[in-house]
Design a protein around this motif. Sequence first.
Motif, PDB file in Angstrom:
ATOM      1  N   SER A   1      10.369  11.065  -6.934  1.00  0.00           N
ATOM      2  CA  SER A   1      10.737  10.981  -5.520  1.00  0.00           C
ATOM      3  C   SER A   1       9.895  11.930  -4.673  1.00  0.00           C
ATOM      4  CB  SER A   1      12.232  11.208  -5.295  1.00  0.00           C
ATOM      5  OG  SER A   1      12.762  11.992  -6.304  1.00  0.00           O
ATOM      6  N   ILE A   2       9.571  13.093  -5.218  1.00  0.00           N
ATOM      7  CA  ILE A   2       8.720  14.005  -4.439  1.00  0.00           C
ATOM      8  C   ILE A   2       7.358  13.364  -4.191  1.00  0.00           C
ATOM      9  CG2 ILE A   2       7.475  16.204  -4.491  1.00  0.00           C
ATOM     10  CD1 ILE A   2      10.373  16.633  -4.005  1.00  0.00           C
ATOM     11  N   ALA A   3       6.819  12.756  -5.236  1.00  0.00           N
ATOM     12  CA  ALA A   3       5.497  12.140  -5.086  1.00  0.00           C
ATOM     13  C   ALA A   3       5.531  11.024  -4.046  1.00  0.00           C
ATOM     14  CB  ALA A   3       5.011  11.597  -6.420  1.00  0.00           C
ATOM     15  N   ILE A   4       6.563  10.183  -4.122  1.00  0.00           N
ATOM     16  CA  ILE A   4       6.654   9.066  -3.164  1.00  0.00           C
ATOM     17  C   ILE A   4       6.777   9.591  -1.747  1.00  0.00           C
ATOM     18  CG2 ILE A   4       8.100   7.158  -2.392  1.00  0.00           C
ATOM     19  CD1 ILE A   4       8.817   6.680  -5.327  1.00  0.00           C
ATOM     20  N   VAL A   5       7.735  10.504  -1.556  1.00  0.00           N
ATOM     21  CA  VAL A   5       7.983  11.010  -0.206  1.00  0.00           C
ATOM     22  C   VAL A   5       6.738  11.692   0.342  1.00  0.00           C
ATOM     23  CG1 VAL A   5       9.289  12.688   1.137  1.00  0.00           C
ATOM     24  CG2 VAL A   5      10.461  11.212  -0.501  1.00  0.00           C
ATOM     25  N   SER A   6       6.090  12.512  -0.482  1.00  0.00           N
ATOM     26  CA  SER A   6       4.945  13.231   0.077  1.00  0.00           C
ATOM     27  C   SER A   6       3.784  12.280   0.355  1.00  0.00           C
ATOM     28  CB  SER A   6       4.532  14.397  -0.823  1.00  0.00           C
ATOM     29  OG  SER A   6       4.323  13.948  -2.125  1.00  0.00           O
ATOM     30  N   CYS A   7       3.598  11.256  -0.480  1.00  0.00           N
ATOM     31  CA  CYS A   7       2.534  10.289  -0.202  1.00  0.00           C
ATOM     32  C   CYS A   7       2.792   9.572   1.111  1.00  0.00           C
ATOM     33  CB  CYS A   7       2.431   9.259  -1.328  1.00  0.00           C
ATOM     34  SG  CYS A   7       1.445   9.838  -2.706  1.00  0.00           S
ATOM     35  N   LEU A   8       4.022   9.104   1.283  1.00  0.00           N
ATOM     36  CA  LEU A   8       4.349   8.395   2.527  1.00  0.00           C
ATOM     37  C   LEU A   8       4.163   9.322   3.720  1.00  0.00           C
ATOM     38  CD1 LEU A   8       7.503   6.384   1.450  1.00  0.00           C
ATOM     39  CD2 LEU A   8       5.270   5.461   2.032  1.00  0.00           C
ATOM     40  N   LEU A   9       4.624  10.564   3.559  1.00  0.00           N
ATOM     41  CA  LEU A   9       4.557  11.513   4.665  1.00  0.00           C
ATOM     42  C   LEU A   9       3.108  11.817   5.036  1.00  0.00           C
ATOM     43  CD1 LEU A   9       6.635  13.105   6.312  1.00  0.00           C
ATOM     44  CD2 LEU A   9       6.050  15.089   4.924  1.00  0.00           C
ATOM     45  N   PHE A  10       2.271  12.043   4.024  1.00  0.00           N
ATOM     46  CA  PHE A  10       0.865  12.349   4.329  1.00  0.00           C
ATOM     47  C   PHE A  10       0.193  11.155   4.997  1.00  0.00           C
ATOM     48  CE2 PHE A  10       1.034  15.746   0.964  1.00  0.00           C
ATOM     49  CZ  PHE A  10       0.882  16.764   1.881  1.00  0.00           C
ATOM     50  N   GLU A  11       0.503   9.963   4.492  1.00  0.00           N
ATOM     51  CA  GLU A  11      -0.098   8.776   5.107  1.00  0.00           C
ATOM     52  C   GLU A  11       0.309   8.702   6.573  1.00  0.00           C
ATOM     53  OE1 GLU A  11      -1.508   5.651   3.233  1.00  0.00           O
ATOM     54  OE2 GLU A  11      -0.406   4.048   4.226  1.00  0.00           O
ATOM     55  N   PHE A  12       1.593   8.925   6.819  1.00  0.00           N
ATOM     56  CA  PHE A  12       2.096   8.855   8.187  1.00  0.00           C
ATOM     57  C   PHE A  12       1.422   9.899   9.064  1.00  0.00           C
ATOM     58  CE2 PHE A  12       5.087  10.414  11.388  1.00  0.00           C
ATOM     59  CZ  PHE A  12       5.301   9.257  12.104  1.00  0.00           C
ATOM     60  N   LEU A  13       1.432  11.150   8.600  1.00  0.00           N
ATOM     61  CA  LEU A  13       0.894  12.242   9.426  1.00  0.00           C
ATOM     62  C   LEU A  13      -0.589  12.051   9.703  1.00  0.00           C
ATOM     63  CD1 LEU A  13       2.690  15.312   7.825  1.00  0.00           C
ATOM     64  CD2 LEU A  13       3.182  14.213  10.018  1.00  0.00           C
ATOM     65  N   ILE A  14      -1.332  11.707   8.655  1.00  0.00           N
ATOM     66  CA  ILE A  14      -2.779  11.600   8.843  1.00  0.00           C
ATOM     67  C   ILE A  14      -3.116  10.420   9.755  1.00  0.00           C
ATOM     68  CG2 ILE A  14      -4.974  11.169   7.670  1.00  0.00           C
ATOM     69  CD1 ILE A  14      -3.857  12.715   5.296  1.00  0.00           C
ATOM     70  N   GLN A  15      -2.437   9.291   9.512  1.00  0.00           N
ATOM     71  CA  GLN A  15      -2.745   8.138  10.356  1.00  0.00           C
ATOM     72  C   GLN A  15      -2.332   8.363  11.796  1.00  0.00           C
ATOM     73  OE1 GLN A  15      -1.018   4.840   8.233  1.00  0.00           O
ATOM     74  NE2 GLN A  15      -3.035   4.199   7.531  1.00  0.00           N
ATOM     75  N   LYS A  16      -1.195   8.992  11.962  1.00  0.00           N
ATOM     76  CA  LYS A  16      -0.685   9.142  13.322  1.00  0.00           C
ATOM     77  C   LYS A  16      -1.440  10.226  14.093  1.00  0.00           C
ATOM     78  CE  LYS A  16       3.020   8.859  16.292  1.00  0.00           C
ATOM     79  NZ  LYS A  16       4.124   7.994  16.579  1.00  0.00           N
ATOM     80  N   TYR A  17      -1.648  11.376  13.475  1.00  0.00           N
ATOM     81  CA  TYR A  17      -2.171  12.508  14.245  1.00  0.00           C
ATOM     82  C   TYR A  17      -3.641  12.798  14.023  1.00  0.00           C
ATOM     83  CZ  TYR A  17       2.700  13.184  15.217  1.00  0.00           C
ATOM     84  OH  TYR A  17       3.969  12.973  15.644  1.00  0.00           O
ATOM     85  N   LEU A  18      -4.168  12.425  12.857  1.00  0.00           N
ATOM     86  CA  LEU A  18      -5.563  12.751  12.604  1.00  0.00           C
ATOM     87  C   LEU A  18      -6.462  11.562  12.924  1.00  0.00           C
ATOM     88  CD1 LEU A  18      -5.991  15.588  11.443  1.00  0.00           C
ATOM     89  CD2 LEU A  18      -6.919  14.486   9.412  1.00  0.00           C
ATOM     90  N   MET A  19      -6.080  10.398  12.387  1.00  0.00           N
ATOM     91  CA  MET A  19      -6.910   9.221  12.621  1.00  0.00           C
ATOM     92  C   MET A  19      -6.520   8.527  13.912  1.00  0.00           C
ATOM     93  SD  MET A  19      -6.813   7.774   8.753  1.00  0.00           S
ATOM     94  CE  MET A  19      -7.776   6.305   9.008  1.00  0.00           C
ATOM     95  N   LYS A  20      -5.317   8.804  14.374  1.00  0.00           N
ATOM     96  CA  LYS A  20      -4.792   8.162  15.576  1.00  0.00           C
ATOM     97  C   LYS A  20      -4.945   6.645  15.490  1.00  0.00           C
ATOM     98  CE  LYS A  20      -5.012  11.992  18.731  1.00  0.00           C
ATOM     99  NZ  LYS A  20      -5.296  13.003  17.732  1.00  0.00           N
ATOM    100  N   SER A  21      -4.602   6.118  14.323  1.00  0.00           N
ATOM    101  CA  SER A  21      -4.693   4.671  14.155  1.00  0.00           C
ATOM    102  C   SER A  21      -3.298   4.130  13.894  1.00  0.00           C
ATOM    103  CB  SER A  21      -5.613   4.345  12.988  1.00  0.00           C
ATOM    104  OG  SER A  21      -5.047   4.840  11.805  1.00  0.00           O
ATOM    105  N   GLU A  22      -3.256   2.869  13.580  1.00  0.00           N
ATOM    106  CA  GLU A  22      -1.986   2.236  13.289  1.00  0.00           C
ATOM    107  C   GLU A  22      -1.401   2.849  12.021  1.00  0.00           C
ATOM    108  OE1 GLU A  22      -0.417  -2.249  12.423  1.00  0.00           O
ATOM    109  OE2 GLU A  22      -2.540  -1.793  12.385  1.00  0.00           O
TER     110      GLU A  22
END
Lengths: 442, 336, 302
Positions: free
Chosen positions: B51-72
Amino acid sequence: MLKTFSKGGIHPPENKLTSAKDIKRLPAPKVVYVPIAQHIGIPAEIIVDRKDKVEIGQVIAKSGGFVSSNIHSPVAGTVTKLDMIIDSSGYKKQCIVIRTDAKNETNFQEIDYPLKKEIDLEPAEIVKRISDFGIVGLGGATFPSHVKLNVKEDKKMDCLIINGVECEPYLTADHRLMLEKGEEIVVGIKILMKALHVNKAIIGIEDNKHDAVELFKRLTANEKQIQVAALQVKYPQGGEKQLISAILDREVPKNGLPMDVGVVVNNVGTVFAIYEAIQHNKPLIERVVTVTGKKLKNPSNFWVKIGTPIKDLIEEVGGMPEGTRKIINGGPMMGKAIKNTDVPVTKGTSGILIVDEDEACRGEVKNCIRCGECVNVCPMGLEPHLLMNLSEKGMYEKAAQEDIMTCIECGSCSYVCPSNRPLLDYIRFGKNITKQLASSKN
Amino acid sequence: MDSPQIVISASPHLHSDRTSKKIMYDVVIALVPAFLVSLYVFGFNALITTSIAIVSCLLFEFLIQKYLMKSEVTITDGSALLTGILLAFNVPAGLPIWMIIVGSLAAIGIAKLSFGGLGFNVFNPALVGRVFLLVCFPVQMTLWPLAVVNNTSIADAVSGATTLGIIKEGLQFGQTMGELSSQIPSNMNMLLGITGGSLGEMSAIALLLGGLYLMIRKVISWHIPITILLTMAVMTGVFWTIDPEHYANPIIHLLSGGAILGAFYMATDMVTSPMTKKGMVIFAIGIGLITVIIRFYGAYPEGISFAILIMNAFVPLINSYFKPRRFGSKIKAKIM
Amino acid sequence: MNESILNSVLLLVSLGAVTALVLYIVSKKFYVYEDPLIAVVDDILPGANCAGCGSPGCKSFAEKLVGTEDISDLFCPVGGNEVMKLVAETLGKEVSEKDPTVAVVRCQGSCEVRPKTTEYQGPKSCAISAMIYSGETDCQYGCLGDGDCVTACKFDAMFMDETTGLPVVITDKCTSCGMCVEACPRDIIEMRPKNKRDLKVFVGCLNEEKGGIAKKACSVACIGCSKCEDVCPKDAITMVNNLAYIDPEYCTLCRKCVPVCPTHSIIETNFPPRKEKKVVKEKKVVAEPSGEVKSVNLTKDA
């Protein structure tokens, strides 16, 4: 195991809603719109003028070259104008508008010719008549038939293949025609065999039309030269090259023609039109059209005069259903979406498909996940994902090296793509540009 | 015209109901049996790690896409979820939580999103995460908890060793396979998963079950997994017949380590494997060979993750050399 | 210790010597002579590699300039006359001076005046949608609105106006390289002389349909009424296929055609507002368009 073609292929839901419906003959419409570009090649040249009276079957536009075809008046009436009308290409094209003469009986006569088996004409006369009577391939490509029959001296022909595959979902025009006009088609096959000097003909029918397979097996039981091949249901088996591969296990070489492997392919509809032209002097002025769609009240098959506006057909099946989002001229895999219902039926219209919201809209385009499914299903052994990328980025020369021009535009790649990528849109675009580049070089 | 306008689009007007999301979730479903086995074997630790791996993967994907890549943001497409599960399956149960998070960051941030997101990554993200951890924290990454069957409490990480680890170490100290055979688990235990190893890689039978499901659902074809296993079997078989005292038999090699997990789930990752069947076979042979070479001669006891990553790098090359056979290229044109 | 230092020094020195030797040999062996002028000309050129001159990039254009005798019909649209003059000085050749041009969009069919009748689904590219049909509106000559020209522009001189759905040229940035003209499948974009202060008068429509049909598809379409042709004092306006075209060579920018157009399809740009006169004239046009037309026609007939 039934025969099928060598590479790729898909099996979309068949949805043959109208396979049990007899072909109904529609009364002549009040006005017909006859486009002059109904076939592949050079458009015909108009030889009538406004206010001219025309008889049924009279030539109204003359073939504009070798790869072209005559166009005959589907009704008796008066030419009211020469106008520009949106046809299935989506653009306004020249067409002849004829008002049907309500008093002229020939318009409404139901002609049921008796079966005539003896073939009186010589091969050259047959080809000449096919050319004069405006017969083109009725499977959808509308390639003028006399061109196919004009076999060059150096090519050795050994087999005629009759395409009764109808692999497009929804459409049943060919299926019904085979069931209702089986004997005539067999005569038509003999006419073609005579014209081509071949002594072997094979009718290819997909096994979902089992009744047609059985019928033709019965009809040709005493004909040694004509065989029936039941084929596995797989799209795009109706493609010329795929059909030859399925039946004879011969592959038409790249950029080659069926002639190169000694074969000529004709659609059953074409064969029937040829029968009528040769035996009963009837030019190509009507064809079978399947009008279908899940929401339609009464989807049916019709004998329709060329030039009938599509809206007349839709009226006939119970009107346009609520929520219609797409009208397709042809089958769902290769047909063209049309802009409005004023578009006339042409020689190439095998069906009208009315689609509602759920099926009409494309899904959201996502990233390619490189699953390779498009490569798997491509019947031509191409790499659609690569071709799309190349034409998107304008690398047309590379795309040409990757054989983009051999694509038959069957749409299997776009059909299977899990990311809804518009593969075929871009490939078609790339083909177009490549064609332009090639012609500008010459 | 009436208000919902007529839609115009180019043919085809039909689309199959296969979507990338469905494919991803099919793989997730296929991994369930293996997860259940590890839950049984490692207890609560397996659940926490996964569960830690899943949550952190989803979270990193969300954070990076939203704030770093500013993409969908595409966390719902199932790919990040799958990366999380596979990452967890490739690390020892009970790995410190912060390490799992670092691994997730390497997987999602470095291997996936820095290449442009789903579909553009050259290397399998979960494997990059695992190898990143393995190289950075070799001690923790090889601290295998002993199987704690029926123990649902959080067990202290007790150092055990994997089958391959035992063999490697033993052979280095001059022991022969005969002497080592008493230390390594029986074939049956390895098949069932009662053995040491990464979280999800032990139970061959559960993994095979999931692999079968994927093949039936046509998510993967047989070409990659079967070729990898065959190559490994043949190569280890040859060595074993020549010198059975210094080389383990093929059955041990196939059932131990990450062979099956790698062959069925990691190597078949669509994005990082070749497109054509021919290419897939070449790719798989490469993986099989490199795996066995690393197992025999490398510093690490297990090499399939490295093998897959190495072959991943060759995929573009394989794609451009192994084209599908074009229709019409058959030379014969027999005319009777 | 000393030995290891010595060893590494020796190793590195010999390595360096060997590679230097290889590099030297290779550079001599594969030396290709290039006219030094090419580099000089290339430096003068803007370096945008836009292909507006017809060559694939600035370098190849420089080669062409140096290589050909008569360069009077070669022109760099981006650099304009100044750059060409410099090139001519450097090479000692003659160049012809050209009036600076700028791209104009000859379609005013915004969403308001040209209602959409269908919805296109597919790749957002004019070239692709033009292949399958005539566009989302009933006008088969106008802008498709998918922005191929904007994508083609390498100078950020174009953008799609969200409200009208039409591309807009930022004239200050436009280098008249002509990429947008090539990209547009409908030939809507035209290069027209920039004139003084960027004054332009042109027909903002390409619809060749008969008046009624054109007007039905788009309320600002040219309906081919010939009023502008009649009013033009310099015969700069020609009517072909129900469509007016203003030839920039003859147009004196008198603007007489603009107010007479009943559908306002003639566009004028950057003119100072017509003072008192303009207001009166416009009012007149709006109030009694037919009256004025009549008078014009009468005078011509007489």
